[in-house]
Design a protein around this motif. Structure first.
Motif, PDB file in Angstrom:
ATOM      1  N   ARG A 242       3.392 -18.962 -39.147  1.00  0.00           N
ATOM      2  CA  ARG A 242       1.978 -18.941 -38.775  1.00  0.00           C
ATOM      3  C   ARG A 242       1.747 -19.706 -37.470  1.00  0.00           C
ATOM      4  NH1 ARG A 242      -3.107 -18.279 -41.035  1.00  0.00           N
ATOM      5  NH2 ARG A 242      -2.105 -16.497 -42.047  1.00  0.00           N
ATOM      6  N   ALA A 243       2.401 -20.839 -37.317  1.00  0.00           N
ATOM      7  CA  ALA A 243       2.229 -21.627 -36.091  1.00  0.00           C
ATOM      8  C   ALA A 243       2.761 -20.876 -34.870  1.00  0.00           C
ATOM      9  CB  ALA A 243       2.936 -22.976 -36.238  1.00  0.00           C
ATOM     10  N   ALA A 244       3.903 -20.203 -35.031  1.00  0.00           N
ATOM     11  CA  ALA A 244       4.466 -19.446 -33.905  1.00  0.00           C
ATOM     12  C   ALA A 244       3.557 -18.292 -33.521  1.00  0.00           C
ATOM     13  CB  ALA A 244       5.853 -18.914 -34.285  1.00  0.00           C
ATOM     14  N   MET A 245       2.981 -17.632 -34.505  1.00  0.00           N
ATOM     15  CA  MET A 245       2.055 -16.530 -34.241  1.00  0.00           C
ATOM     16  C   MET A 245       0.851 -17.036 -33.460  1.00  0.00           C
ATOM     17  SD  MET A 245       0.374 -14.019 -37.075  1.00  0.00           S
ATOM     18  CE  MET A 245      -1.145 -13.102 -36.766  1.00  0.00           C
ATOM     19  N   ALA A 246       0.310 -18.178 -33.847  1.00  0.00           N
ATOM     20  CA  ALA A 246      -0.846 -18.741 -33.140  1.00  0.00           C
ATOM     21  C   ALA A 246      -0.476 -19.161 -31.725  1.00  0.00           C
ATOM     22  CB  ALA A 246      -1.397 -19.937 -33.924  1.00  0.00           C
ATOM     23  N   HIS A 247       0.736 -19.654 -31.555  1.00  0.00           N
ATOM     24  CA  HIS A 247       1.162 -20.177 -30.251  1.00  0.00           C
ATOM     25  C   HIS A 247       1.400 -19.077 -29.221  1.00  0.00           C
ATOM     26  CE1 HIS A 247       3.152 -22.768 -27.331  1.00  0.00           C
ATOM     27  NE2 HIS A 247       4.191 -21.939 -27.342  1.00  0.00           N
ATOM     28  N   HIS A 248       1.862 -17.916 -29.673  1.00  0.00           N
ATOM     29  CA  HIS A 248       2.301 -16.877 -28.744  1.00  0.00           C
ATOM     30  C   HIS A 248       1.228 -15.865 -28.378  1.00  0.00           C
ATOM     31  CE1 HIS A 248       6.580 -17.792 -28.232  1.00  0.00           C
ATOM     32  NE2 HIS A 248       6.516 -18.295 -29.454  1.00  0.00           N
ATOM     33  N   GLY A 249      -0.001 -16.057 -28.799  1.00  0.00           N
ATOM     34  CA  GLY A 249      -1.082 -15.230 -28.298  1.00  0.00           C
ATOM     35  C   GLY A 249      -1.517 -14.123 -29.229  1.00  0.00           C
ATOM     36  N   ASP A 250      -2.578 -13.406 -28.815  1.00  0.00           N
ATOM     37  CA  ASP A 250      -3.250 -12.445 -29.686  1.00  0.00           C
ATOM     38  C   ASP A 250      -2.371 -11.282 -30.109  1.00  0.00           C
ATOM     39  OD1 ASP A 250      -5.541 -13.935 -29.587  1.00  0.00           O
ATOM     40  OD2 ASP A 250      -6.515 -12.722 -28.039  1.00  0.00           O
ATOM     41  N   ARG A 280       6.574  -9.245 -34.640  1.00  0.00           N
ATOM     42  CA  ARG A 280       6.176  -8.150 -33.758  1.00  0.00           C
ATOM     43  C   ARG A 280       5.448  -8.702 -32.551  1.00  0.00           C
ATOM     44  NH1 ARG A 280       5.093  -3.250 -37.754  1.00  0.00           N
ATOM     45  NH2 ARG A 280       5.973  -4.160 -39.637  1.00  0.00           N
ATOM     46  N   GLY A 281       5.502  -7.957 -31.469  1.00  0.00           N
ATOM     47  CA  GLY A 281       4.776  -8.351 -30.269  1.00  0.00           C
ATOM     48  C   GLY A 281       5.581  -8.057 -29.027  1.00  0.00           C
ATOM     49  N   PRO A 282       5.076  -8.470 -27.875  1.00  0.00           N
ATOM     50  CA  PRO A 282       5.793  -8.210 -26.617  1.00  0.00           C
ATOM     51  C   PRO A 282       7.189  -8.816 -26.598  1.00  0.00           C
ATOM     52  CG  PRO A 282       3.528  -8.890 -26.195  1.00  0.00           C
ATOM     53  CD  PRO A 282       3.763  -9.111 -27.655  1.00  0.00           C
ATOM     54  N   LEU A 283       7.343  -9.993 -27.222  1.00  0.00           N
ATOM     55  CA  LEU A 283       8.639 -10.679 -27.233  1.00  0.00           C
ATOM     56  C   LEU A 283       8.915 -11.211 -28.642  1.00  0.00           C
ATOM     57  CD1 LEU A 283       8.268 -12.661 -23.881  1.00  0.00           C
ATOM     58  CD2 LEU A 283       9.739 -10.679 -24.273  1.00  0.00           C
ATOM     59  N   PRO A 284       9.234 -10.354 -29.586  1.00  0.00           N
ATOM     60  CA  PRO A 284       9.400 -10.836 -30.972  1.00  0.00           C
ATOM     61  C   PRO A 284      10.541 -11.825 -31.133  1.00  0.00           C
ATOM     62  CG  PRO A 284      10.129  -8.554 -30.763  1.00  0.00           C
ATOM     63  CD  PRO A 284       9.433  -8.905 -29.485  1.00  0.00           C
ATOM     64  N   GLN A 285      11.588 -11.724 -30.292  1.00  0.00           N
ATOM     65  CA  GLN A 285      12.708 -12.636 -30.437  1.00  0.00           C
ATOM     66  C   GLN A 285      12.297 -14.078 -30.156  1.00  0.00           C
ATOM     67  OE1 GLN A 285      15.906 -11.733 -31.603  1.00  0.00           O
ATOM     68  NE2 GLN A 285      15.932 -13.957 -31.846  1.00  0.00           N
ATOM     69  N   THR A 286      11.311 -14.271 -29.271  1.00  0.00           N
ATOM     70  CA  THR A 286      10.845 -15.637 -29.014  1.00  0.00           C
ATOM     71  C   THR A 286      10.143 -16.206 -30.243  1.00  0.00           C
ATOM     72  OG1 THR A 286       8.736 -14.883 -28.058  1.00  0.00           O
ATOM     73  CG2 THR A 286      10.597 -15.167 -26.552  1.00  0.00           C
ATOM     74  N   LEU A 287       9.419 -15.352 -30.965  1.00  0.00           N
ATOM     75  CA  LEU A 287       8.819 -15.788 -32.222  1.00  0.00           C
ATOM     76  C   LEU A 287       9.898 -16.197 -33.208  1.00  0.00           C
ATOM     77  CD1 LEU A 287       6.193 -12.939 -32.716  1.00  0.00           C
ATOM     78  CD2 LEU A 287       5.618 -15.353 -32.563  1.00  0.00           C
ATOM     79  N   VAL A 288      10.918 -15.365 -33.331  1.00  0.00           N
ATOM     80  CA  VAL A 288      12.008 -15.640 -34.271  1.00  0.00           C
ATOM     81  C   VAL A 288      12.717 -16.934 -33.889  1.00  0.00           C
ATOM     82  CG1 VAL A 288      14.188 -14.778 -35.212  1.00  0.00           C
ATOM     83  CG2 VAL A 288      12.288 -13.207 -34.806  1.00  0.00           C
ATOM     84  N   ASP A 289      12.959 -17.136 -32.607  1.00  0.00           N
ATOM     85  CA  ASP A 289      13.633 -18.357 -32.158  1.00  0.00           C
ATOM     86  C   ASP A 289      12.841 -19.600 -32.542  1.00  0.00           C
ATOM     87  OD1 ASP A 289      15.634 -16.807 -31.080  1.00  0.00           O
ATOM     88  OD2 ASP A 289      14.889 -16.932 -29.023  1.00  0.00           O
ATOM     89  N   ASP A 290      11.511 -19.537 -32.370  1.00  0.00           N
ATOM     90  CA  ASP A 290      10.676 -20.690 -32.725  1.00  0.00           C
ATOM     91  C   ASP A 290      10.719 -20.948 -34.233  1.00  0.00           C
ATOM     92  OD1 ASP A 290      10.015 -20.912 -30.090  1.00  0.00           O
ATOM     93  OD2 ASP A 290       7.896 -20.365 -30.323  1.00  0.00           O
ATOM     94  N   VAL A 291      10.612 -19.887 -35.021  1.00  0.00           N
ATOM     95  CA  VAL A 291      10.632 -20.046 -36.477  1.00  0.00           C
ATOM     96  C   VAL A 291      11.993 -20.542 -36.942  1.00  0.00           C
ATOM     97  CG1 VAL A 291      10.429 -18.820 -38.677  1.00  0.00           C
ATOM     98  CG2 VAL A 291       8.849 -18.299 -36.807  1.00  0.00           C
ATOM     99  N   ALA A 292      13.056 -20.008 -36.345  1.00  0.00           N
ATOM    100  CA  ALA A 292      14.404 -20.410 -36.734  1.00  0.00           C
ATOM    101  C   ALA A 292      14.648 -21.885 -36.431  1.00  0.00           C
ATOM    102  CB  ALA A 292      15.437 -19.548 -36.028  1.00  0.00           C
ATOM    103  N   ALA A 293      14.158 -22.346 -35.289  1.00  0.00           N
ATOM    104  CA  ALA A 293      14.335 -23.765 -34.932  1.00  0.00           C
ATOM    105  C   ALA A 293      13.683 -24.661 -35.982  1.00  0.00           C
ATOM    106  CB  ALA A 293      13.747 -24.027 -33.552  1.00  0.00           C
ATOM    107  N   ALA A 294      12.487 -24.274 -36.414  1.00  0.00           N
ATOM    108  CA  ALA A 294      11.811 -25.056 -37.449  1.00  0.00           C
ATOM    109  C   ALA A 294      12.570 -24.985 -38.772  1.00  0.00           C
ATOM    110  CB  ALA A 294      10.382 -24.552 -37.622  1.00  0.00           C
ATOM    111  N   ALA A 295      13.126 -23.799 -39.079  1.00  0.00           N
ATOM    112  CA  ALA A 295      13.875 -23.630 -40.330  1.00  0.00           C
ATOM    113  C   ALA A 295      15.123 -24.499 -40.346  1.00  0.00           C
ATOM    114  CB  ALA A 295      14.244 -22.155 -40.507  1.00  0.00           C
ATOM    115  N   TYR A 296      15.879 -24.511 -39.246  1.00  0.00           N
ATOM    116  CA  TYR A 296      17.097 -25.321 -39.185  1.00  0.00           C
ATOM    117  C   TYR A 296      16.768 -26.809 -39.322  1.00  0.00           C
ATOM    118  CZ  TYR A 296      19.868 -21.273 -37.715  1.00  0.00           C
ATOM    119  OH  TYR A 296      20.502 -20.055 -37.668  1.00  0.00           O
TER     120      TYR A 296
END
Length: 393
Positions: A242-250, A280-296
């Motif tokens: 949720r935080a990554a979604m809010a951070h990366h824009g509409d 999903r979005g223009p750069l979904p991998q950046t979302l995944v990277d942010d979430v993964a960092a928090a998960a690790y």
């Protein structure tokens, strides 16, 4: 409308809505219904190597075929029109063309793609991915459903040879144009006062699995300092999405809609927690990277480990612009981008593919309240018939 014929197939009393997945009784009933309906219209039905159904008006071997259709499966507890509307509209468009006295100058086919939602085996657009070679058949055969049944086992149980799975370049070469009609998944058309839109783009999207590994133990006797509970980093990951979604824009979307704890006892500290991230979005991998960092980080704090694996990834797709121009000229409809994945997006890398979207007045999708008004659905049928008539000249 033909949708009424299948309104009770796959109703889910536990989740609400409809659950129709590859190889279950509901999906088998829908396949039988489609075969019967196609036969009534004199269409020759065949099942390809990847469980996709094709109903042909004309000789498929002639090539340069115009193909339309969608899927009949659903997400767990989904709506009644996501997928089936496109199949029903295609059959109704055939009726409309016949009523007009149209005789297609090239083959016309209605297709039902298998397991578009990935509701049982986890990979969306399974049938079209296998058809086009976007998914390795060996990998597909080893896919498992929530009960541990592999796709190969499920297909064998149905009497289908799993060894046949894989690309069919000759079948793809027969397709001259593909048009998929689909209910709008979102609420863009209602504010515009428009019943229909022509698809323009499909945003990049994918699914990733995160597996948190800890240590099973007794919920009542295990002290805080002795716990390695994978549920904690899993919960932190849900919040991180949720935080990554809010951070990366509409235009960014990050969702955890499925989580599974092992062994799953109320009075047991879990040994493993699997969760699935949809990004999903223009750069979904950046979302995944942010979430993964928090998960690790959260896993390390709890003394757990985490494994991250991509289960399906689709780049952004621009649907065929020439075909989109034709659809817009024939229907008078405007353009619409979507963040929902479709078989048309998979086929677009191989054949000219386009989409027609039918207004969803509430915007609710993948849920029981998903809806299209009868008048809008009828407008979609007429528009699809107009398009098919033009493309089949």
């Amino acid at each position: 409308m033909l949708l009424d014929d299948i309104a009770d197939v796959g109703r889910d009393p536990r989740r609400g809505g409809w659950s129709r997945h590859l190889g279950d009784d509901a999906e088998a009933a829908l396949r039988a219904w489609f075969t019967e309906q196609a036969g009534r219209r004199g269409l020759a039905v065949e099942t390809d190597a990847n469980l996709n159904l094709w109903a042909w008006w004309g000789d498929p071997a002639a090539g340069d075929a115009v193909v339309t259709g969608s899927h009949l499966d659903s997400v767990p507890g989904g709506g009644a029109v996501d997928g089936p509307l496109g199949v029903v509209a295609a059959l109704a468009a055939v009726d409309e063309l016949r009523a007009r006295g149209v005789v297609p100058a090239r083959p016309l086919a209605v297709v039902v793609f298998a397991e578009e939602e990935g509701g049982r085996f986890g990979v969306p657009c399974l049938g079209s991915r296998l058809l086009t070679g976007a998914l390795d058949p060996d990998q597909a055969r080893e896919l498992r459903d929530p009960d541990g049944v592999t796709l190969a086992e499920a297909l064998a149980h149905q009497g289908h040879d799993p060894a046949r799975l894989g690309p069919e370049p000759a079948r793809l070469a027969r397709i001259g144009r593909f048009v998929e009609l689909h209910v709008e998944q979102g609420r863009a058309l209602a504010p515009r006062g428009e019943a229909l839109a022509v698809g323009s783009t499909i945003v990049a999207h994918g699914r990733w699995r995160l597996s948190f590994l800890g240590r099973a133990d007794h919920a009542g006797t295990t002290r805080l300092d002795d716990r390695r509970d994978p549920m904690l980093p899993a919960a932190a990951t849900v919040l991180a999405a949720r935080a990554a979604m809010a951070h990366h824009g509409d235009e960014a979307r990050a969702t955890v809609g499925r989580l599974h704890a092992v062994p799953g006892g109320t009075n047991v500290v879990a040994s493993r927690v699997d969760l699935w991230l949809d990004a999903r979005g223009p750069l979904p991998q950046t979302l995944v990277d942010d979430v993964a960092a928090a998960a690790y980080a959260a896993a390390a704090d709890e003394g757990c480990t985490v494994e991250l694996r991509a289960e399906s990834v689709s780049d952004a797709v621009t649907l065929d612009e020439g075909l989109a121009d034709t659809l817009a000229a024939v229907t008078g409809a405007g353009r619409l981008a979507t963040a929902a994945g479709h078989d048309a997006g998979v086929l677009a890398a191989h054949v000219p593919a386009g989409m027609l979207h039918v207004r969803n007045p509430t915007g609710v999708s993948h849920a029981p309240d998903e809806h299209a008004d009868d008048a809008d659905a009828a407008a979609g049928v007429r528009a699809l018939a107009d398009v098919l008539e033009e493309l089949c000249r």
